[in-house]
Design a protein around this motif. Sequence first.
Motif, PDB file in Angstrom:
ATOM      1  N   LYS A  75       0.932  -1.130   0.074  1.00 39.99           N
ATOM      2  CA  LYS A  75       0.042   0.096   0.065  1.00 39.99           C
ATOM      3  C   LYS A  75       0.790   1.274   0.031  1.00 39.99           C
ATOM      4  O   LYS A  75       1.917   1.164   0.450  1.00 39.99           O
ATOM      5  N   ILE A  76       0.386   2.218  -0.459  1.00 39.35           N
ATOM      6  CA  ILE A  76       0.930   3.218  -0.413  1.00 39.35           C
ATOM      7  C   ILE A  76       1.313   4.270   1.065  1.00 39.35           C
ATOM      8  O   ILE A  76       0.258   4.421   1.919  1.00 39.35           O
ATOM      9  N   ASP A  77       2.651   4.227   1.300  1.00 39.31           N
ATOM     10  CA  ASP A  77       3.003   4.624   2.527  1.00 39.31           C
ATOM     11  C   ASP A  77       3.055   6.107   2.638  1.00 39.31           C
ATOM     12  O   ASP A  77       3.826   6.826   1.895  1.00 39.31           O
ATOM     13  N   ALA A  81       5.894   9.063   1.650  1.00 41.47           N
ATOM     14  CA  ALA A  81       5.206  10.166   0.436  1.00 41.47           C
ATOM     15  C   ALA A  81       5.369  11.720   0.987  1.00 41.47           C
ATOM     16  O   ALA A  81       5.714  12.557   0.136  1.00 41.47           O
ATOM     17  N   ILE A  82       4.850  11.822   2.247  1.00 41.97           N
ATOM     18  CA  ILE A  82       4.950  13.018   2.744  1.00 41.97           C
ATOM     19  C   ILE A  82       6.466  13.526   2.933  1.00 41.97           C
ATOM     20  O   ILE A  82       6.885  14.691   2.676  1.00 41.97           O
ATOM     21  N   SER A  83       7.041  12.616   3.227  1.00 41.83           N
ATOM     22  CA  SER A  83       8.710  13.098   3.542  1.00 41.83           C
ATOM     23  C   SER A  83       9.284  13.452   2.189  1.00 41.83           C
ATOM     24  O   SER A  83      10.119  14.219   1.874  1.00 41.83           O
ATOM     25  N   ALA A  84       9.037  12.574   1.264  1.00 41.87           N
ATOM     26  CA  ALA A  84       9.327  12.949  -0.110  1.00 41.87           C
ATOM     27  C   ALA A  84       9.065  14.228  -0.777  1.00 41.87           C
ATOM     28  O   ALA A  84       9.819  15.055  -1.165  1.00 41.87           O
ATOM     29  N   THR A 157      13.690   8.401  -4.205  1.00 42.02           N
ATOM     30  CA  THR A 157      12.856   8.871  -2.920  1.00 42.02           C
ATOM     31  C   THR A 157      11.447   9.312  -3.149  1.00 42.02           C
ATOM     32  O   THR A 157      10.596   9.292  -2.371  1.00 42.02           O
ATOM     33  N   ASN A 158      11.176   9.216  -4.541  1.00 45.00           N
ATOM     34  CA  ASN A 158       9.785   9.848  -5.061  1.00 45.00           C
ATOM     35  C   ASN A 158       8.642   8.667  -5.205  1.00 45.00           C
ATOM     36  O   ASN A 158       7.996   8.909  -5.828  1.00 45.00           O
ATOM     37  N   MET A 159       9.090   7.397  -5.073  1.00 44.41           N
ATOM     38  CA  MET A 159       8.139   6.372  -5.535  1.00 44.41           C
ATOM     39  C   MET A 159       6.962   6.523  -4.918  1.00 44.41           C
ATOM     40  O   MET A 159       5.718   6.376  -5.749  1.00 44.41           O
ATOM     41  N   GLN A 160       6.843   6.563  -3.606  1.00 45.74           N
ATOM     42  CA  GLN A 160       5.770   6.468  -2.800  1.00 45.74           C
ATOM     43  C   GLN A 160       4.908   7.610  -3.322  1.00 45.74           C
ATOM     44  O   GLN A 160       3.702   7.864  -3.255  1.00 45.74           O
ATOM     45  N   LEU A 161       5.582   8.980  -3.403  1.00 51.63           N
ATOM     46  CA  LEU A 161       4.953  10.047  -3.695  1.00 51.63           C
ATOM     47  C   LEU A 161       4.418  10.383  -5.161  1.00 51.63           C
ATOM     48  O   LEU A 161       3.174  10.560  -5.362  1.00 51.63           O
ATOM     49  N   ASN A 162       5.241   9.644  -6.072  1.00 51.86           N
ATOM     50  CA  ASN A 162       4.559   9.695  -7.369  1.00 51.86           C
ATOM     51  C   ASN A 162       3.531   8.546  -7.360  1.00 51.86           C
ATOM     52  O   ASN A 162       2.502   8.767  -8.221  1.00 51.86           O
TER      53      ASN A 162
END
Length: 231
Positions: A75-77, A81-84, A157-162
Amino acid sequence: MIFLLNPAMNLKLQAYSEILKRIISTEYQPGQRISEKELSQELNIGRTPIREALLQLRQEGLINVVPQSGTYITKIDLCVAISARFIRESIETRIVKEATALNDRTAMAKLQKTIANQKFFSKQKEFEKFFGEDEAFHREFYLMTNHQQVWEWLQTTNMQLNRFRMLRLKVKTLPWESLINEHEKILKAVKNHEPDEAERLIANHLHLMLDEKDALLNTFPDYFTNVPDKK
């Protein structure tokens, strides 16, 4: 000297790239169970390259193996994502501000073209291509300021953000046009050599994730993990 590609490594990279694309686009949904056999059949790639690709994706936090159960798309962490997003805003505000000092007509033309492409794909509702142009818009500022390596580092570092950003395009209450309008304002400030205005606009633009996260959580409540408590 001629170097030959390692066929096994090439297939592994093909498998990795395709699976990653499907995870980012949510074609493979967060929490979905997958299997080496099915992936091998879908991608027409052998089990060994698939297994190697899944190992890398597991190391990157996109795949989870549950003993006695199976392999799942994580699942999307949301915390990650917020940290990224925080890291990206901290860097990109400086990148865009630096770009306002330049007179790169070629880069300006490319940025204008990405906005035109976004308008076209918005009308066609082709969210993957729209997202690709969104990425191209931001990447161009790194290229024009000779910070391509920084952009490439950020991708790790952007994978969850993307994943979050791609999913955002599927929320009907969040129009794509607002993203295009903000890109146009950022480009105008860069063209007019307005560093403070460009910095303000890109900061607000990258802050959108925090403003819109509740809409995503309400629309896709089962797609997220590690959701911070509301204050």
